[in-house]
Write a protein that holds these residues in place. Structure first.
Motif, PDB file in Angstrom:
ATOM      1  N   GLU A 191      17.914  41.998  43.781  1.00 31.27           N
ATOM      2  CA  GLU A 191      17.533  40.584  43.884  1.00 31.27           C
ATOM      3  C   GLU A 191      16.057  40.429  44.249  1.00 31.27           C
ATOM      4  OE1 GLU A 191      18.936  37.782  42.877  1.00 31.27           O
ATOM      5  OE2 GLU A 191      20.418  39.162  42.051  1.00 31.27           O
ATOM      6  N   ILE A 192      15.547  41.331  45.077  1.00 32.00           N
ATOM      7  CA  ILE A 192      14.125  41.282  45.438  1.00 32.00           C
ATOM      8  C   ILE A 192      13.270  41.612  44.218  1.00 32.00           C
ATOM      9  CG2 ILE A 192      12.322  42.370  46.844  1.00 32.00           C
ATOM     10  CD1 ILE A 192      14.510  42.678  49.033  1.00 32.00           C
ATOM     11  N   VAL A 193      13.689  42.613  43.445  1.00 31.34           N
ATOM     12  CA  VAL A 193      12.962  42.978  42.225  1.00 31.34           C
ATOM     13  C   VAL A 193      12.934  41.790  41.267  1.00 31.34           C
ATOM     14  CG1 VAL A 193      13.030  44.453  40.161  1.00 31.34           C
ATOM     15  CG2 VAL A 193      13.398  45.452  42.423  1.00 31.34           C
ATOM     16  N   LEU A 194      14.090  41.176  41.050  1.00 32.85           N
ATOM     17  CA  LEU A 194      14.162  40.027  40.141  1.00 32.85           C
ATOM     18  C   LEU A 194      13.329  38.857  40.657  1.00 32.85           C
ATOM     19  CD1 LEU A 194      17.928  40.240  39.187  1.00 32.85           C
ATOM     20  CD2 LEU A 194      15.988  40.560  37.642  1.00 32.85           C
ATOM     21  N   GLN A 195      13.354  38.618  41.961  1.00 33.54           N
ATOM     22  CA  GLN A 195      12.552  37.525  42.530  1.00 33.54           C
ATOM     23  C   GLN A 195      11.062  37.800  42.354  1.00 33.54           C
ATOM     24  OE1 GLN A 195      13.435  34.472  43.637  1.00 33.54           O
ATOM     25  NE2 GLN A 195      11.244  34.125  43.706  1.00 33.54           N
ATOM     26  N   ASN A 196      10.646  39.031  42.558  1.00 36.90           N
ATOM     27  CA  ASN A 196       9.237  39.385  42.365  1.00 36.90           C
ATOM     28  C   ASN A 196       8.813  39.189  40.912  1.00 36.90           C
ATOM     29  OD1 ASN A 196       8.912  40.020  45.056  1.00 36.90           O
ATOM     30  ND2 ASN A 196       9.166  42.220  44.752  1.00 36.90           N
ATOM     31  N   ILE A 197       9.683  39.545  39.985  1.00 37.69           N
ATOM     32  CA  ILE A 197       9.380  39.350  38.565  1.00 37.69           C
ATOM     33  C   ILE A 197       9.301  37.870  38.243  1.00 37.69           C
ATOM     34  CG2 ILE A 197      10.311  39.645  36.226  1.00 37.69           C
ATOM     35  CD1 ILE A 197      11.306  42.433  37.190  1.00 37.69           C
ATOM     36  N   ARG A 198      10.225  37.078  38.792  1.00 38.50           N
ATOM     37  CA  ARG A 198      10.170  35.629  38.573  1.00 38.50           C
ATOM     38  C   ARG A 198       8.876  35.046  39.122  1.00 38.50           C
ATOM     39  NH1 ARG A 198      15.802  36.008  39.363  1.00 38.50           N
ATOM     40  NH2 ARG A 198      15.661  35.749  41.610  1.00 38.50           N
ATOM     41  N   THR A 199       8.468  35.513  40.291  1.00 38.08           N
ATOM     42  CA  THR A 199       7.234  35.024  40.900  1.00 38.08           C
ATOM     43  C   THR A 199       6.021  35.388  40.044  1.00 38.08           C
ATOM     44  OG1 THR A 199       8.177  35.188  43.116  1.00 38.08           O
ATOM     45  CG2 THR A 199       5.776  35.148  42.958  1.00 38.08           C
ATOM     46  N   ALA A 200       5.988  36.615  39.561  1.00 41.97           N
ATOM     47  CA  ALA A 200       4.831  37.094  38.810  1.00 41.97           C
ATOM     48  C   ALA A 200       4.817  36.608  37.361  1.00 41.97           C
ATOM     49  CB  ALA A 200       4.786  38.621  38.839  1.00 41.97           C
ATOM     50  N   ALA A 243      13.176  44.118  34.700  1.00 38.09           N
ATOM     51  CA  ALA A 243      13.788  44.711  35.890  1.00 38.09           C
ATOM     52  C   ALA A 243      14.499  46.014  35.526  1.00 38.09           C
ATOM     53  CB  ALA A 243      14.764  43.728  36.530  1.00 38.09           C
ATOM     54  N   GLN A 244      15.181  46.031  34.391  1.00 31.75           N
ATOM     55  CA  GLN A 244      15.843  47.257  33.953  1.00 31.75           C
ATOM     56  C   GLN A 244      14.826  48.364  33.720  1.00 31.75           C
ATOM     57  OE1 GLN A 244      18.007  45.832  30.544  1.00 31.75           O
ATOM     58  NE2 GLN A 244      19.834  45.359  31.746  1.00 31.75           N
ATOM     59  N   LYS A 245      13.693  48.024  33.128  1.00 32.59           N
ATOM     60  CA  LYS A 245      12.647  49.028  32.914  1.00 32.59           C
ATOM     61  C   LYS A 245      12.134  49.566  34.246  1.00 32.59           C
ATOM     62  CE  LYS A 245       9.993  49.269  29.538  1.00 32.59           C
ATOM     63  NZ  LYS A 245       9.485  49.514  28.203  1.00 32.59           N
ATOM     64  N   PHE A 246      12.000  48.683  35.247  1.00 27.33           N
ATOM     65  CA  PHE A 246      11.599  49.126  36.583  1.00 27.33           C
ATOM     66  C   PHE A 246      12.572  50.175  37.110  1.00 27.33           C
ATOM     67  CE2 PHE A 246      12.703  48.731  41.059  1.00 27.33           C
ATOM     68  CZ  PHE A 246      11.557  49.232  41.635  1.00 27.33           C
ATOM     69  N   TYR A 247      13.871  49.897  36.991  1.00 26.42           N
ATOM     70  CA  TYR A 247      14.865  50.839  37.501  1.00 26.42           C
ATOM     71  C   TYR A 247      14.853  52.146  36.710  1.00 26.42           C
ATOM     72  CZ  TYR A 247      16.760  47.839  41.039  1.00 26.42           C
ATOM     73  OH  TYR A 247      16.901  47.082  42.179  1.00 26.42           O
ATOM     74  N   GLY A 248      14.544  52.088  35.430  1.00 22.45           N
ATOM     75  CA  GLY A 248      14.393  53.315  34.652  1.00 22.45           C
ATOM     76  C   GLY A 248      13.234  54.150  35.163  1.00 22.45           C
ATOM     77  N   HIS A 249      12.110  53.487  35.480  1.00 22.75           N
ATOM     78  CA  HIS A 249      10.949  54.200  36.028  1.00 22.75           C
ATOM     79  C   HIS A 249      11.267  54.753  37.411  1.00 22.75           C
ATOM     80  CE1 HIS A 249       8.192  53.266  32.814  1.00 22.75           C
ATOM     81  NE2 HIS A 249       8.519  51.993  32.890  1.00 22.75           N
ATOM     82  N   LEU A 250      12.005  53.993  38.216  1.00 20.42           N
ATOM     83  CA  LEU A 250      12.393  54.461  39.540  1.00 20.42           C
ATOM     84  C   LEU A 250      13.266  55.710  39.426  1.00 20.42           C
ATOM     85  CD1 LEU A 250      12.548  54.032  42.626  1.00 20.42           C
ATOM     86  CD2 LEU A 250      14.524  52.542  42.210  1.00 20.42           C
ATOM     87  N   TRP A 251      14.243  55.665  38.524  1.00 26.81           N
ATOM     88  CA  TRP A 251      15.134  56.807  38.302  1.00 26.81           C
ATOM     89  C   TRP A 251      14.328  58.035  37.880  1.00 26.81           C
ATOM     90  CZ3 TRP A 251      20.497  56.753  38.862  1.00 26.81           C
ATOM     91  CH2 TRP A 251      21.172  57.866  38.407  1.00 26.81           C
ATOM     92  N   LEU A 252      13.401  57.852  36.959  1.00 23.82           N
ATOM     93  CA  LEU A 252      12.574  58.951  36.469  1.00 23.82           C
ATOM     94  C   LEU A 252      11.711  59.532  37.594  1.00 23.82           C
ATOM     95  CD1 LEU A 252      11.640  60.638  34.050  1.00 23.82           C
ATOM     96  CD2 LEU A 252       9.962  58.856  33.571  1.00 23.82           C
ATOM     97  N   THR A 253      11.143  58.673  38.418  1.00 29.85           N
ATOM     98  CA  THR A 253      10.330  59.134  39.549  1.00 29.85           C
ATOM     99  C   THR A 253      11.162  59.961  40.519  1.00 29.85           C
ATOM    100  OG1 THR A 253       8.840  57.249  39.344  1.00 29.85           O
ATOM    101  CG2 THR A 253       8.878  58.369  41.480  1.00 29.85           C
ATOM    102  N   GLU A 304      14.212  38.218  29.361  1.00 28.03           N
ATOM    103  CA  GLU A 304      13.049  39.113  29.412  1.00 28.03           C
ATOM    104  C   GLU A 304      12.813  39.610  30.831  1.00 28.03           C
ATOM    105  OE1 GLU A 304      10.230  37.412  25.819  1.00 28.03           O
ATOM    106  OE2 GLU A 304      10.243  36.337  27.731  1.00 28.03           O
ATOM    107  N   GLN A 305      13.033  38.759  31.821  1.00 27.80           N
ATOM    108  CA  GLN A 305      12.888  39.167  33.210  1.00 27.80           C
ATOM    109  C   GLN A 305      13.900  40.260  33.564  1.00 27.80           C
ATOM    110  OE1 GLN A 305      13.078  35.650  35.667  1.00 27.80           O
ATOM    111  NE2 GLN A 305      11.412  34.673  34.544  1.00 27.80           N
ATOM    112  N   LYS A 306      15.139  40.103  33.085  1.00 26.85           N
ATOM    113  CA  LYS A 306      16.166  41.113  33.344  1.00 26.85           C
ATOM    114  C   LYS A 306      15.791  42.432  32.682  1.00 26.85           C
ATOM    115  CE  LYS A 306      21.061  42.124  32.856  1.00 26.85           C
ATOM    116  NZ  LYS A 306      22.361  41.641  32.371  1.00 26.85           N
ATOM    117  N   LYS A 307      15.294  42.400  31.456  1.00 29.05           N
ATOM    118  CA  LYS A 307      14.896  43.625  30.763  1.00 29.05           C
ATOM    119  C   LYS A 307      13.733  44.312  31.478  1.00 29.05           C
ATOM    120  CE  LYS A 307      16.632  42.519  26.199  1.00 29.05           C
ATOM    121  NZ  LYS A 307      17.595  43.590  26.092  1.00 29.05           N
TER     122      LYS A 307
END
Length: 92
Positions: free
Chosen positions: A27-36, A50-60, A45-48
């Motif tokens: 929810e914080i990730v989604l709120q930050n994306i909505r804000t930005a 956020a999904q890309k963020f989690y993919g990058h997090l997983w990879l890291t 598009e915001q959900k996608k």
């Protein structure tokens, strides 16, 4: 899917999986994306994004775990230092 401002919003299967499996701070990730990007990206598009963020997090996370098993030769093979001359010039 590409957003109106040119972002590639095609999350990988791993990104979509991580988004659903790792609800950590979603929810914080989604709120930050909505804000930005609220005025530029619609809800899908915001959900996608956020999904890309989690993919990058997983990879890291995976890359950091992998580092624990690498020996110094393997680490050196993956390491590249660029701009080493800049700190030297700054110290002059």
């Amino acid at each position: 899917m590409t957003s109106s401002n040119g972002f590639d919003l095609n999350p990988s299967w791993l990104a979509r999986f991580a988004y659903h499996v790792l609800p950590l701070r979603r929810e914080i990730v989604l709120q930050n994306i909505r804000t930005a990007f609220g005025g530029e990206l619609d809800g899908a598009e915001q959900k996608k994004l956020a999904q890309k963020f989690y993919g990058h997090l997983w990879l890291t996370l995976a890359e950091n775990i992998q580092l624990g098993w690498m020996n110094s030769r393997q680490l050196k093979a993956r390491l590249r230092i660029e701009g080493r001359e800049h700190p030297d010039k700054a110290g002059e």
